[in-house]
Design an enzyme around this catalytic site. Structure first.
Site, PDB file in Angstrom:
ATOM      1  N   ARG A  72      -2.018  16.769  38.384  1.00 54.90           N
ATOM      2  CA  ARG A  72      -1.179  17.987  38.400  1.00 54.90           C
ATOM      3  C   ARG A  72      -1.306  18.716  39.743  1.00 54.90           C
ATOM      4  NH1 ARG A  72      -2.878  23.246  37.265  1.00 54.90           N
ATOM      5  NH2 ARG A  72      -1.310  24.685  36.437  1.00 54.90           N
ATOM      6  N   ASP A 122     -19.807   8.670  35.878  1.00 50.76           N
ATOM      7  CA  ASP A 122     -21.135   8.210  36.312  1.00 50.76           C
ATOM      8  C   ASP A 122     -21.762   9.080  37.403  1.00 50.76           C
ATOM      9  OD1 ASP A 122     -20.538   6.158  34.595  1.00 50.76           O
ATOM     10  OD2 ASP A 122     -20.024   4.731  36.171  1.00 50.76           O
ATOM     11  N   GLU A 181     -27.342   3.035  29.942  1.00 51.18           N
ATOM     12  CA  GLU A 181     -26.898   1.689  29.528  1.00 51.18           C
ATOM     13  C   GLU A 181     -27.342   0.564  30.474  1.00 51.18           C
ATOM     14  OE1 GLU A 181     -22.615   1.302  29.609  1.00 51.18           O
ATOM     15  OE2 GLU A 181     -22.475   2.240  31.570  1.00 51.18           O
ATOM     16  N   VAL A 223     -16.902   7.326  23.752  1.00 50.54           N
ATOM     17  CA  VAL A 223     -16.623   8.714  23.370  1.00 50.54           C
ATOM     18  C   VAL A 223     -16.895   9.638  24.574  1.00 50.54           C
ATOM     19  CG1 VAL A 223     -18.955   9.187  22.446  1.00 50.54           C
ATOM     20  CG2 VAL A 223     -16.999  10.376  21.504  1.00 50.54           C
ATOM     21  N   GLY A 274     -33.512  18.329  25.638  1.00 55.61           N
ATOM     22  CA  GLY A 274     -34.932  18.322  25.305  1.00 55.61           C
ATOM     23  C   GLY A 274     -35.435  16.962  24.840  1.00 55.61           C
ATOM     24  N   GLU A 324     -37.543  13.592  24.584  1.00 55.34           N
ATOM     25  CA  GLU A 324     -38.971  13.383  24.826  1.00 55.34           C
ATOM     26  C   GLU A 324     -39.178  12.409  25.980  1.00 55.34           C
ATOM     27  OE1 GLU A 324     -37.847  14.036  21.783  1.00 55.34           O
ATOM     28  OE2 GLU A 324     -39.054  15.857  21.612  1.00 55.34           O
TER      29      GLU A 324
HETATM   30  O1  F6P Z   1     -17.599   3.811  35.314  1.00 57.22           O
HETATM   31  C1  F6P Z   1     -17.356   4.470  34.133  1.00 57.22           C
HETATM   32  C2  F6P Z   1     -17.865   3.693  32.962  1.00 57.22           C
HETATM   33  O2  F6P Z   1     -17.607   4.402  31.775  1.00 57.22           O
HETATM   34  C3  F6P Z   1     -19.347   3.293  33.022  1.00 57.22           C
HETATM   35  O3  F6P Z   1     -20.205   4.336  32.658  1.00 57.22           O
HETATM   36  C4  F6P Z   1     -19.369   2.104  32.106  1.00 57.22           C
HETATM   37  O4  F6P Z   1     -20.421   1.229  32.438  1.00 57.22           O
HETATM   38  C5  F6P Z   1     -18.047   1.452  32.362  1.00 57.22           C
HETATM   39  O5  F6P Z   1     -17.188   2.450  32.878  1.00 57.22           O
HETATM   40  C6  F6P Z   1     -17.405   0.845  31.147  1.00 57.22           C
HETATM   41  O6  F6P Z   1     -16.251   0.204  31.539  1.00 57.22           O
HETATM   42  P1  F6P Z   1     -15.148  -0.350  30.528  1.00 57.22           P
HETATM   43  O7  F6P Z   1     -14.446   0.830  29.931  1.00 57.22           O
HETATM   44  O8  F6P Z   1     -14.246  -1.179  31.380  1.00 57.22           O
HETATM   45  O9  F6P Z   1     -15.881  -1.116  29.481  1.00 57.22           O
END
Ligand code: F6P
Length: 325
Positions: A26, A133, A228, A256, A191, A193
């Site tokens: 936008r 990220d 991850e 999400v 918070g 651990e």
């Molecule tokens: O770069 C953004 C991101 O959400 C990462 O955190 C994650 O590893 C990746 O994209 C997941 O990609 P896709 O939606 O292609 O599975």
């Protein structure tokens, strides 16, 4: 070298979508039109550029999108654009549509593509950092990261309720590819651990011993946030159960974190960066990213932006651990 006067620009979103992309679209469209430029939306990122999915946008094309997640321009991860024939096709589409410059809203992979267009054909591109990220060099923040952290935190707060009631250990996996930004932020704000991120080594034996010691001192719930890229939450939970004998549960927050209405901070950042990207193109800048450092927007070389970001994770990690025990 002399850069052609900018009259007509292209705009695309690329890679993983994130909240705030629409706010940026936008801003780019309305500021560009305000400055007398024509704007074309390129749909589905670099793949759409290769396929010629180009459509003029006007002020009304971006009405009422400010508060929506995702991207009205759609996005893609294009493997075709990584090849020279794909890049040549994209360049032809740029010429066929009379584009004098391009604004790319996305993350590191998207900027590598933008940098290539400049390196090969000296075609001016400005990148706007947008990824949950927050792993882009040369900018303190990227569009979408604040919203993603808040979304993950909202979920973690809820998990804490059930973790406390049933006196369980929860291992919660958050996104972030190879970076621990989201894990660190929610670890501190929620918070937790402990956290596991790829920037630092972790030790399951030590973690399990801490859990047992904490239990003796009356700690009834335990939240471990795993980024991850650092470990599998299921494996971590399995090992902790074996070593401590306590019940564990795993929650993978997943995509999400990429959706939803952008936070006020993300809307403001997206709007400021989008406006500046247009100004940079008009001023003859090219091969740059708009970055924000100490609240000021600056031009960052794309070649620098795509290098691995170095961050001090240790200070926040120590804080999380001291506060949790
Ligand atoms: O770069 C953004 C991101 O959400 C990462 O955190 C994650 O590893 C990746 O994209 C997941 O990609 P896709 O939606 O292609 O599975």
């Amino acid at each position: 070298m002399k850069i052609k006067k900018i009259k007509r620009i292209g705009l695309l979103t690329s890679g993983g979508d994130c909240p705030g992309m629409n706010a940026c679209i936008r801003s780019v469209v309305r500021i560009a039109i305000f400055k007398g430029l024509e704007v074309c939306g390129i749909f589905k990122g670099y793949q759409g550029l290769i396929e010629g999915q180009v459509k003029p946008l006007n002020r009304r094309s971006v009405s009422n999108i400010l508060s929506y997640g995702g991207t009205i321009l759609k996005t893609a991860r294009s493997s075709e654009f990584k090849s020279l024939p794909g890049q040549k096709r994209a360049k032809s589409v740029i010429e066929e549509n009379g584009l004098d410059g391009l604004i790319v809203i996305g993350g590191g992979g998207s900027f590598r593509g933008a940098h290539l267009l400049w390196q090969r054909w000296k075609f001016p591109v400005i990148g706007v950092p947008a990824t949950i990220d927050n792993d882009i060099n040369g900018t303190d923040s990227t569009i979408g990261a604040d919203t993603a952290v808040n979304t993950a935190l909202y979920a973690i707060d809820k998990i804490r309720d059930t973790a406390t009631s049933l006196e369980r250990i929860f291992v919660i996996e958050v996104m972030g590819r190879e970076t621990g930004y989201i894990a660190l932020q929610v670890g501190l704000a929620g918070g937790a651990e402990d956290i596991i991120i790829s920037e630092r080594r972790y030790n399951i034996d030590k973690m399990s011993a801490d859990i047992r010691a904490g239990h003796k001192k009356g700690k009834v719930s335990w939240i471990i946030v795993v980024a991850e890229g650092a470990a599998s939450a299921a494996e971590v939970a399995g090992k902790i159960t074996r070593k401590t004998g306590f019940e564990t549960r795993v929650t993978v927050l997943g995509h999400v974190q990429r959706g939803g209405s952008p936070s006020a901070d993300d809307r403001v950042l997206a709007t400021r960066l989008g406006a500046k990207a247009v100004e940079f193109l008009i001023a003859g800048q090219a091969d740059k990213m708009v970055g924000v450092v100490d609240s000021r927007i600056k031009a960052v070389d794309l070649s620098y932006a795509i290098k691995k970001k170095k961050v001090d994770t240790e200070t926040l990690y120590k804080l999380i651990r001291i506060l949790a025990l």
